[in-house]
Scaffold this active site. Structure first.
Site, PDB file in Angstrom:
ATOM      1  CG  ASN A  33      38.806  41.789  46.170  1.00  0.00           C
ATOM      2  OD1 ASN A  33      37.779  41.830  46.672  1.00  0.00           O
ATOM      3  ND2 ASN A  33      37.971  42.398  44.622  1.00  0.00           N
ATOM      4  CG  HIS A  74      33.658  48.960  49.335  1.00  0.00           C
ATOM      5  ND1 HIS A  74      33.537  48.440  47.835  1.00  0.00           N
ATOM      6  CD2 HIS A  74      32.884  49.871  49.972  1.00  0.00           C
ATOM      7  CE1 HIS A  74      32.790  50.188  47.467  1.00  0.00           C
ATOM      8  NE2 HIS A  74      32.308  50.082  49.247  1.00  0.00           N
ATOM      9  CE  LYS A 106      35.041  43.489  48.515  1.00  0.00           C
ATOM     10  NZ  LYS A 106      34.982  43.257  47.285  1.00  0.00           N
TER      11      LYS A 106
HETATM   12  P1  RTP Z   1      34.411  46.878  45.122  1.00  0.00           P
HETATM   13  O1  RTP Z   1      33.496  47.663  44.801  1.00  0.00           O
HETATM   14  O2  RTP Z   1      34.857  45.674  46.243  1.00  0.00           O
HETATM   15  O3  RTP Z   1      35.704  47.543  46.228  1.00  0.00           O
HETATM   16  O4  RTP Z   1      35.111  46.447  44.358  1.00  0.00           O
HETATM   17  P2  RTP Z   1      35.608  47.418  42.895  1.00  0.00           P
HETATM   18  O5  RTP Z   1      35.694  49.222  43.496  1.00  0.00           O
HETATM   19  O6  RTP Z   1      37.456  47.553  43.190  1.00  0.00           O
HETATM   20  O7  RTP Z   1      35.424  46.746  41.988  1.00  0.00           O
HETATM   21  P3  RTP Z   1      33.480  47.059  41.072  1.00  0.00           P
HETATM   22  O8  RTP Z   1      34.550  46.722  39.811  1.00  0.00           O
HETATM   23  O9  RTP Z   1      32.828  47.818  42.293  1.00  0.00           O
HETATM   24  O10 RTP Z   1      32.967  45.651  41.778  1.00  0.00           O
HETATM   25  C1  RTP Z   1      32.916  44.518  42.555  1.00  0.00           C
HETATM   26  C2  RTP Z   1      33.207  43.631  43.193  1.00  0.00           C
HETATM   27  O11 RTP Z   1      32.641  42.968  42.555  1.00  0.00           O
HETATM   28  C3  RTP Z   1      33.081  41.759  42.577  1.00  0.00           C
HETATM   29  N1  RTP Z   1      33.127  41.143  41.290  1.00  0.00           N
HETATM   30  N2  RTP Z   1      33.521  40.302  40.340  1.00  0.00           N
HETATM   31  N3  RTP Z   1      33.669  38.043  38.522  1.00  0.00           N
HETATM   32  C4  RTP Z   1      33.714  39.209  38.084  1.00  0.00           C
HETATM   33  O12 RTP Z   1      33.765  39.266  37.012  1.00  0.00           O
HETATM   34  C5  RTP Z   1      33.668  40.186  38.896  1.00  0.00           C
HETATM   35  N4  RTP Z   1      33.919  41.939  38.677  1.00  0.00           N
HETATM   36  C6  RTP Z   1      34.034  42.190  40.370  1.00  0.00           C
HETATM   37  C7  RTP Z   1      34.705  41.919  43.208  1.00  0.00           C
HETATM   38  O13 RTP Z   1      34.392  41.315  43.564  1.00  0.00           O
HETATM   39  C8  RTP Z   1      34.492  43.803  43.271  1.00  0.00           C
HETATM   40  O14 RTP Z   1      35.130  43.393  44.348  1.00  0.00           O
HETATM   41 MG    MG Z   2      33.098  49.041  44.027  1.00  0.00          MG
END
Ligand code: RTP
Ligand code: MG
Length: 138
Positions: free
Chosen positions: A114, A117, A11
């Site tokens: 973070n 992705h 990212k």
């Molecule tokens: P990614 O898709 O970016 O790989 O991350 P992930 O699967 O671990 O998490 P996901 O649930 O798909 O969420 C996508 C991205 O949204 C941001 N997020 N912000 N402010 C909040 O509460 C919140 N929750 C999620 C995070 O940057 C996450 O990577």
């Molecule tokens: Mg995700």
């Protein structure tokens, strides 16, 4: 276990902090094979498609603004069970849950910035590789 491909992306915060090399190195050392990579600024429309599953979440606007705020390093990696193993190597989404030794556990302190992705399923991997690299790499 089948040979799979996954979509990973450093990212904008990770590119800015110059950890692209470390991240590529981790996946190479684990034995995965890099099949495609590019440094790019994501157009807003592509960012909205990529994160479409989160369109109704309160943080969606912030998420799209952040992922389009600077260059990302988009990659396709191949190997046995790579979708799940890459997620384990990335660490948990939330900084308080990402273990030291994982990419997020070593670098990330906030949930919104973070570092990396990774696709979370075979269907997501196929969809995301197609969005960023086209059908030929799926
Ligand atoms: P990614 O898709 O970016 O790989 O991350 P992930 O699967 O671990 O998490 P996901 O649930 O798909 O969420 C996508 C991205 O949204 C941001 N997020 N912000 N402010 C909040 O509460 C919140 N929750 C999620 C995070 O940057 C996450 O990577
Ligand atoms: Mg995700």
């Amino acid at each position: 276990m089948a040979i799979e491909k996954t979509f990973l992306m450093v990212k904008p915060d990770g590119v800015q902090r110059q950890v692209v090399g470390d991240i590529v190195d981790r996946f190479e050392r684990r034995g995965f094979v890099l099949k495609g990579a590019k440094l790019m600024v994501i157009p807003t429309e592509l960012a909205e498609k990529h994160y479409a599953e989160h369109a109704e979440r309160p943080f969606f606007g912030e998420l799209v603004d952040f992922i389009t705020s600077g260059p990302v390093f988009a990659m396709v990696w191949e190997g046995e069970n790579v979708i799940k193993l890459a997620r384990t190597m990335m660490g948990a989404t939330k900084p308080e849950e990402s273990n030291p030794g994982t990419i997020r556990g070593d670098y990330a302190t906030t949930v919104s910035h973070n570092i990396i992705h990774g696709s979370d399923s075979l269907a997501s991997a196929e969809r995301e590789i197609s969005l960023f690299f086209g059908e030929d790499l799926v």
